[in-house]
Design a protein around this motif. Sequence first.
Motif, PDB file in Angstrom:
ATOM      1  N   ILE A   5       0.861  -1.188   0.000  1.00  0.00           N
ATOM      2  CA  ILE A   5       0.000   0.000   0.000  1.00  0.00           C
ATOM      3  C   ILE A   5       0.893   1.233   0.000  1.00  0.00           C
ATOM      4  CG2 ILE A   5      -1.689   1.343   1.302  1.00  0.00           C
ATOM      5  CD1 ILE A   5      -2.686  -1.283   2.516  1.00  0.00           C
ATOM      6  N   ALA A   6       0.706   2.110  -0.984  1.00  0.00           N
ATOM      7  CA  ALA A   6       1.408   3.391  -1.035  1.00  0.00           C
ATOM      8  C   ALA A   6       0.378   4.490  -0.814  1.00  0.00           C
ATOM      9  CB  ALA A   6       2.122   3.566  -2.372  1.00  0.00           C
ATOM     10  N   GLU A   7       0.304   5.001   0.412  1.00  0.00           N
ATOM     11  CA  GLU A   7      -0.742   5.952   0.806  1.00  0.00           C
ATOM     12  C   GLU A   7      -0.193   6.846   1.915  1.00  0.00           C
ATOM     13  OE1 GLU A   7      -3.404   8.303   1.360  1.00  0.00           O
ATOM     14  OE2 GLU A   7      -4.183   6.774  -0.011  1.00  0.00           O
ATOM     15  N   ASP A   8      -0.280   8.178   1.733  1.00  0.00           N
ATOM     16  CA  ASP A   8       0.286   9.085   2.734  1.00  0.00           C
ATOM     17  C   ASP A   8      -0.715   9.490   3.809  1.00  0.00           C
ATOM     18  OD1 ASP A   8      -1.125  10.580   0.783  1.00  0.00           O
ATOM     19  OD2 ASP A   8      -0.068  12.404   1.368  1.00  0.00           O
ATOM     20  N   ASP A   9      -1.997   9.181   3.637  1.00  0.00           N
ATOM     21  CA  ASP A   9      -3.004   9.456   4.664  1.00  0.00           C
ATOM     22  C   ASP A   9      -2.958   8.306   5.664  1.00  0.00           C
ATOM     23  OD1 ASP A   9      -5.369   9.520   6.192  1.00  0.00           O
ATOM     24  OD2 ASP A   9      -6.470  10.533   4.609  1.00  0.00           O
ATOM     25  N   GLN A  10      -2.394   8.567   6.850  1.00  0.00           N
ATOM     26  CA  GLN A  10      -2.165   7.494   7.806  1.00  0.00           C
ATOM     27  C   GLN A  10      -3.463   6.867   8.294  1.00  0.00           C
ATOM     28  OE1 GLN A  10       1.045   6.345   8.553  1.00  0.00           O
ATOM     29  NE2 GLN A  10      -0.193   4.639   9.326  1.00  0.00           N
ATOM     30  N   VAL A  11      -4.508   7.663   8.451  1.00  0.00           N
ATOM     31  CA  VAL A  11      -5.790   7.116   8.914  1.00  0.00           C
ATOM     32  C   VAL A  11      -6.348   6.131   7.886  1.00  0.00           C
ATOM     33  CG1 VAL A  11      -8.188   7.667   9.508  1.00  0.00           C
ATOM     34  CG2 VAL A  11      -6.322   9.133  10.329  1.00  0.00           C
ATOM     35  N   LEU A  12      -6.336   6.530   6.617  1.00  0.00           N
ATOM     36  CA  LEU A  12      -6.807   5.642   5.559  1.00  0.00           C
ATOM     37  C   LEU A  12      -5.914   4.412   5.459  1.00  0.00           C
ATOM     38  CD1 LEU A  12      -8.560   4.853   3.176  1.00  0.00           C
ATOM     39  CD2 LEU A  12      -7.222   6.417   1.742  1.00  0.00           C
ATOM     40  N   ALA A  13      -4.597   4.623   5.535  1.00  0.00           N
ATOM     41  CA  ALA A  13      -3.662   3.495   5.443  1.00  0.00           C
ATOM     42  C   ALA A  13      -3.915   2.486   6.560  1.00  0.00           C
ATOM     43  CB  ALA A  13      -2.225   4.003   5.492  1.00  0.00           C
ATOM     44  N   ASP A  14      -4.143   2.983   7.778  1.00  0.00           N
ATOM     45  CA  ASP A  14      -4.410   2.075   8.905  1.00  0.00           C
ATOM     46  C   ASP A  14      -5.673   1.255   8.658  1.00  0.00           C
ATOM     47  OD1 ASP A  14      -2.171   2.921  10.255  1.00  0.00           O
ATOM     48  OD2 ASP A  14      -3.250   4.303  11.586  1.00  0.00           O
ATOM     49  N   GLY A  15      -6.706   1.899   8.098  1.00  0.00           N
ATOM     50  CA  GLY A  15      -7.936   1.169   7.798  1.00  0.00           C
ATOM     51  C   GLY A  15      -7.714   0.099   6.747  1.00  0.00           C
ATOM     52  N   LEU A  16      -6.928   0.424   5.712  1.00  0.00           N
ATOM     53  CA  LEU A  16      -6.621  -0.558   4.678  1.00  0.00           C
ATOM     54  C   LEU A  16      -5.805  -1.713   5.244  1.00  0.00           C
ATOM     55  CD1 LEU A  16      -5.650   1.865   1.749  1.00  0.00           C
ATOM     56  CD2 LEU A  16      -7.752   0.544   1.962  1.00  0.00           C
ATOM     57  N   LEU A  17      -4.830  -1.390   6.075  1.00  0.00           N
ATOM     58  CA  LEU A  17      -3.989  -2.429   6.671  1.00  0.00           C
ATOM     59  C   LEU A  17      -4.824  -3.392   7.510  1.00  0.00           C
ATOM     60  CD1 LEU A  17      -0.963  -0.207   7.717  1.00  0.00           C
ATOM     61  CD2 LEU A  17      -0.843  -2.120   6.123  1.00  0.00           C
ATOM     62  N   ARG A  18      -5.682  -2.853   8.364  1.00  0.00           N
ATOM     63  CA  ARG A  18      -6.526  -3.703   9.217  1.00  0.00           C
ATOM     64  C   ARG A  18      -7.442  -4.586   8.380  1.00  0.00           C
ATOM     65  NH1 ARG A  18      -7.051   0.994  12.306  1.00  0.00           N
ATOM     66  NH2 ARG A  18      -9.089   1.397  11.363  1.00  0.00           N
ATOM     67  N   THR A  19      -8.087  -3.988   7.385  1.00  0.00           N
ATOM     68  CA  THR A  19      -9.060  -4.728   6.571  1.00  0.00           C
ATOM     69  C   THR A  19      -8.394  -5.854   5.793  1.00  0.00           C
ATOM     70  OG1 THR A  19     -10.475  -2.787   6.340  1.00  0.00           O
ATOM     71  CG2 THR A  19     -10.731  -4.513   4.685  1.00  0.00           C
ATOM     72  N   LEU A  20      -7.283  -5.548   5.132  1.00  0.00           N
ATOM     73  CA  LEU A  20      -6.641  -6.542   4.274  1.00  0.00           C
ATOM     74  C   LEU A  20      -5.923  -7.616   5.088  1.00  0.00           C
ATOM     75  CD1 LEU A  20      -5.366  -4.103   1.521  1.00  0.00           C
ATOM     76  CD2 LEU A  20      -7.251  -5.747   1.329  1.00  0.00           C
ATOM     77  N   ARG A  21      -5.349  -7.235   6.223  1.00  0.00           N
ATOM     78  CA  ARG A  21      -4.728  -8.245   7.086  1.00  0.00           C
ATOM     79  C   ARG A  21      -5.779  -9.183   7.662  1.00  0.00           C
ATOM     80  NH1 ARG A  21      -0.425  -4.072   9.929  1.00  0.00           N
ATOM     81  NH2 ARG A  21       1.243  -4.323   8.356  1.00  0.00           N
ATOM     82  N   ALA A  22      -6.955  -8.632   8.000  1.00  0.00           N
ATOM     83  CA  ALA A  22      -8.033  -9.479   8.523  1.00  0.00           C
ATOM     84  C   ALA A  22      -8.504 -10.492   7.487  1.00  0.00           C
ATOM     85  CB  ALA A  22      -9.211  -8.610   8.977  1.00  0.00           C
ATOM     86  N   SER A  23      -8.336 -10.160   6.199  1.00  0.00           N
ATOM     87  CA  SER A  23      -8.739 -11.086   5.136  1.00  0.00           C
ATOM     88  C   SER A  23      -7.654 -12.120   4.844  1.00  0.00           C
ATOM     89  CB  SER A  23      -9.080 -10.316   3.858  1.00  0.00           C
ATOM     90  OG  SER A  23      -7.914  -9.770   3.268  1.00  0.00           O
ATOM     91  N   GLY A  24      -6.516 -12.012   5.551  1.00  0.00           N
ATOM     92  CA  GLY A  24      -5.461 -13.016   5.411  1.00  0.00           C
ATOM     93  C   GLY A  24      -4.274 -12.590   4.582  1.00  0.00           C
ATOM     94  N   ALA A  25      -4.277 -11.358   4.075  1.00  0.00           N
ATOM     95  CA  ALA A  25      -3.161 -10.900   3.243  1.00  0.00           C
ATOM     96  C   ALA A  25      -1.988 -10.460   4.102  1.00  0.00           C
ATOM     97  CB  ALA A  25      -3.613  -9.740   2.354  1.00  0.00           C
ATOM     98  N   VAL A  26      -0.793 -10.555   3.542  1.00  0.00           N
ATOM     99  CA  VAL A  26       0.411  -9.968   4.124  1.00  0.00           C
ATOM    100  C   VAL A  26       0.543  -8.591   3.489  1.00  0.00           C
ATOM    101  CG1 VAL A  26       2.920 -10.151   4.326  1.00  0.00           C
ATOM    102  CG2 VAL A  26       1.498 -12.210   4.459  1.00  0.00           C
ATOM    103  N   VAL A  27       0.568  -7.538   4.320  1.00  0.00           N
ATOM    104  CA  VAL A  27       0.468  -6.177   3.790  1.00  0.00           C
ATOM    105  C   VAL A  27       1.589  -5.298   4.340  1.00  0.00           C
ATOM    106  CG1 VAL A  27      -1.082  -4.240   3.362  1.00  0.00           C
ATOM    107  CG2 VAL A  27      -2.046  -6.483   3.889  1.00  0.00           C
ATOM    108  N   ASP A  28       2.256  -4.575   3.436  1.00  0.00           N
ATOM    109  CA  ASP A  28       3.266  -3.590   3.815  1.00  0.00           C
ATOM    110  C   ASP A  28       2.806  -2.208   3.368  1.00  0.00           C
ATOM    111  OD1 ASP A  28       5.272  -5.444   4.874  1.00  0.00           O
ATOM    112  OD2 ASP A  28       5.468  -6.124   2.805  1.00  0.00           O
ATOM    113  N   HIS A  29       3.351  -1.190   4.036  1.00  0.00           N
ATOM    114  CA  HIS A  29       2.878   0.179   3.777  1.00  0.00           C
ATOM    115  C   HIS A  29       4.050   1.138   3.627  1.00  0.00           C
ATOM    116  CE1 HIS A  29       1.530   4.175   5.592  1.00  0.00           C
ATOM    117  NE2 HIS A  29       1.000   4.127   4.389  1.00  0.00           N
ATOM    118  N   VAL A  30       3.952   2.013   2.639  1.00  0.00           N
ATOM    119  CA  VAL A  30       4.875   3.143   2.505  1.00  0.00           C
ATOM    120  C   VAL A  30       4.048   4.414   2.379  1.00  0.00           C
ATOM    121  CG1 VAL A  30       6.771   1.826   1.467  1.00  0.00           C
ATOM    122  CG2 VAL A  30       4.994   2.804  -0.009  1.00  0.00           C
TER     123      VAL A  30
END
Length: 224
Positions: A5-30
């Motif tokens: 995930i390449a996203e500078d809005d930390q609030v949105l990035a946190d939501g994406l991280l939680r959602t995709l990790r809950a679905s079983g994905a391995v997720v990294d963020h920049v």
Amino acid sequence: MRILIAEDDQVLADGLLRTLRASGAVVDHVANGSEADSALLTNNEFDLLILDLGLPRMHGLEVLKRLRSRGSAMPVLILTAADSVEERVQGLDYGADDYMAKPFSLQELEARVRALTRRGMGGASSVIKHGPLTYDQTGRVATIEGKMVELSARELGLLEVLLQRAGRLVSKDQLVERLCEWGEEVSNNAIEVYIHRLRKKIEKGPIRIATVRGLGYCLEKIPG
């Protein structure tokens, strides 16, 4: 599935991280374009890039252009402001596979992620079969002869990697790369433990996880 995930809005990035990790994905963020470009240069194990176009230090369109110029066919889902029609058109012209305008539903994003990763596998079915073993990548459910096998999240991820490369050698380093997010420490000994646990649950009938000493593992079917 491994996602960047390449996203500078930390609030949105946190939501994406939680959602995709809950679905079983391995997720990294920049959080900026330079970091995204560097990550994509040094890691070829990502299955999907979720790319905000309005990134600092390097615009998302430039990240996308550089990715495609290197010959990568990685699926890319771009995120844009609702009124940036021109950027959306440019993104698609530069090789993006899909886009979502902000704000968007996380449920819809999950569905688009699933569709793009299937497309990245050449439109293949989300169900992988190996002898009596069946694995549904979308539902993350494994069954043997129709009976569900209880697996932990790590065991499911390990099984998915081995199934995607069935009959081929997978090294411990490749498993760590596929299963672990940045900053997560997983030793080779831990991989051996996960392999041991997975073996106990799926090595029934003609299924075997073969160890090639010093090199890695291979999911095999034993001729009957």
